[in-house]
Scaffold this motif. Sequence first.
Motif, PDB file in Angstrom:
ATOM      1  N   ARG A 165      -3.583  12.351   4.796  1.00  0.00           N
ATOM      2  CA  ARG A 165      -3.847  12.900   3.465  1.00  0.00           C
ATOM      3  C   ARG A 165      -5.019  13.867   3.496  1.00  0.00           C
ATOM      4  NH1 ARG A 165      -2.659   7.602   1.886  1.00  0.00           N
ATOM      5  NH2 ARG A 165      -4.852   7.052   1.718  1.00  0.00           N
ATOM      6  N   ARG A 166      -6.036  13.531   4.287  1.00  0.00           N
ATOM      7  CA  ARG A 166      -7.197  14.409   4.366  1.00  0.00           C
ATOM      8  C   ARG A 166      -6.839  15.739   5.025  1.00  0.00           C
ATOM      9  NH1 ARG A 166     -12.557  11.702   6.600  1.00  0.00           N
ATOM     10  NH2 ARG A 166     -12.094  10.511   4.708  1.00  0.00           N
ATOM     11  N   TRP A 190       0.847  -1.203   0.000  1.00  0.00           N
ATOM     12  CA  TRP A 190       0.000   0.000   0.000  1.00  0.00           C
ATOM     13  C   TRP A 190       0.881   1.251   0.000  1.00  0.00           C
ATOM     14  CZ3 TRP A 190      -2.972   1.849   4.940  1.00  0.00           C
ATOM     15  CH2 TRP A 190      -3.744   2.978   4.627  1.00  0.00           C
ATOM     16  N   TYR A 191       1.889   1.244   0.874  1.00  0.00           N
ATOM     17  CA  TYR A 191       2.836   2.359   0.945  1.00  0.00           C
ATOM     18  C   TYR A 191       3.510   2.578  -0.411  1.00  0.00           C
ATOM     19  CZ  TYR A 191       7.742   3.815   1.304  1.00  0.00           C
ATOM     20  OH  TYR A 191       8.974   4.372   1.063  1.00  0.00           O
ATOM     21  N   ALA A 204      -2.404   7.119   7.761  1.00  0.00           N
ATOM     22  CA  ALA A 204      -2.060   7.552   6.404  1.00  0.00           C
ATOM     23  C   ALA A 204      -3.222   8.252   5.700  1.00  0.00           C
ATOM     24  CB  ALA A 204      -1.547   6.369   5.588  1.00  0.00           C
ATOM     25  N   PRO A 205      -4.407   7.636   5.599  1.00  0.00           N
ATOM     26  CA  PRO A 205      -5.512   8.348   4.933  1.00  0.00           C
ATOM     27  C   PRO A 205      -5.964   9.583   5.699  1.00  0.00           C
ATOM     28  CG  PRO A 205      -6.271   6.270   5.865  1.00  0.00           C
ATOM     29  CD  PRO A 205      -4.789   6.247   5.944  1.00  0.00           C
ATOM     30  N   LEU A 206      -5.876   9.531   7.038  1.00  0.00           N
ATOM     31  CA  LEU A 206      -6.236  10.711   7.826  1.00  0.00           C
ATOM     32  C   LEU A 206      -5.261  11.849   7.539  1.00  0.00           C
ATOM     33  CD1 LEU A 206      -7.901  12.116   9.988  1.00  0.00           C
ATOM     34  CD2 LEU A 206      -6.458  11.017  11.724  1.00  0.00           C
ATOM     35  N   ARG A 265       1.109   4.017  -3.287  1.00  0.00           N
ATOM     36  CA  ARG A 265       0.713   5.432  -3.198  1.00  0.00           C
ATOM     37  C   ARG A 265       1.897   6.361  -3.399  1.00  0.00           C
ATOM     38  NH1 ARG A 265      -4.522   6.799  -2.629  1.00  0.00           N
ATOM     39  NH2 ARG A 265      -3.676   8.862  -2.226  1.00  0.00           N
ATOM     40  N   THR A 307       2.751  11.791   4.079  1.00  0.00           N
ATOM     41  CA  THR A 307       1.475  11.248   4.547  1.00  0.00           C
ATOM     42  C   THR A 307       1.399   9.733   4.391  1.00  0.00           C
ATOM     43  OG1 THR A 307       0.430  11.671   2.393  1.00  0.00           O
ATOM     44  CG2 THR A 307       0.282  13.406   4.065  1.00  0.00           C
ATOM     45  N   GLY A 308       2.231   9.160   3.501  1.00  0.00           N
ATOM     46  CA  GLY A 308       2.224   7.713   3.318  1.00  0.00           C
ATOM     47  C   GLY A 308       3.115   6.952   4.269  1.00  0.00           C
TER      48      GLY A 308
END
Length: 289
Positions: free
Chosen positions: A280-281, A220-221, A276-278, A224, A250-251
Amino acid sequence: MTTLADLAELVRAPAALSVPGDVVAGAAAAGALNRRTPALAGASVLLYWAGMAANDWADRRLDAVERPERPIPSGRVAPAAAVGLAAGLTAAGLGLAAAVGGRRAAALAVPLAASIWGYDLLAKNTAAGPAVMAACRGLDVLLGASGGRLTRALPAAATVAAHTWTVTALSRREVTGADAALPLRTLAGTALVAASAAAPDGRARSVGIVAALPAILSGWYAARYGAAQAQVVRDPSAGRVRAAVGAGITGLPALQGALTARGGAGLLGLAVAAAAPLGRRLARKVSPT
């Protein structure tokens, strides 16, 4: 008047989500996950914020030309306030690390703080810059391992340090743009970092999906962050480079989560990776770079 939002922008507050995972990954690798780990992670965050404030203080004249919208050149934060905040956060981070981790933690927190300030004031614009910043992140991982066997955390520290080298090398071209060779080098480094995090740890006794978590999270890392670097290969403009640097920052929790799971703490690794997704947001509101 300086506001909390201005200070949050100065220290890149949301980017601190990429920091606690260093300590957690180090603690997992060293067999040192315990009640002290969250406090050591807090100390790490304080030192990170100190470094961000010191960075902008050191770059205030350059930013007045290249990034006038930043808090100091825009007049929203006074230079004296920025360097004072950096010093105060450094003292708080060192004090917290020593209070909860004793001499072993202090023995790592002090060179970590020195490396952060050394990067901001001396090394950033030199050939040694990426290596010094990589050392900062490696020491951060070892800070988490300070309560256990440090040697077991060295591979995790080296993996995070290598990732940091790629991000820092790219960050030096955020304003001017890059040549195509740079993202190709960092992309190769990212592939090696992901492979290292995915490699089985002989000490871990996980089975099933838990055993596969390091490979899943490191994939996943790589997907992205690698995709963002591939965009720079195709278009090495400053905007693409900044996007890749942001993706690297962020990743990072996904990589830290893989390393934590590799150390035998699968569920905790998932929790770390969830940042990670937090991140990015939140990066859409406050830039991590």
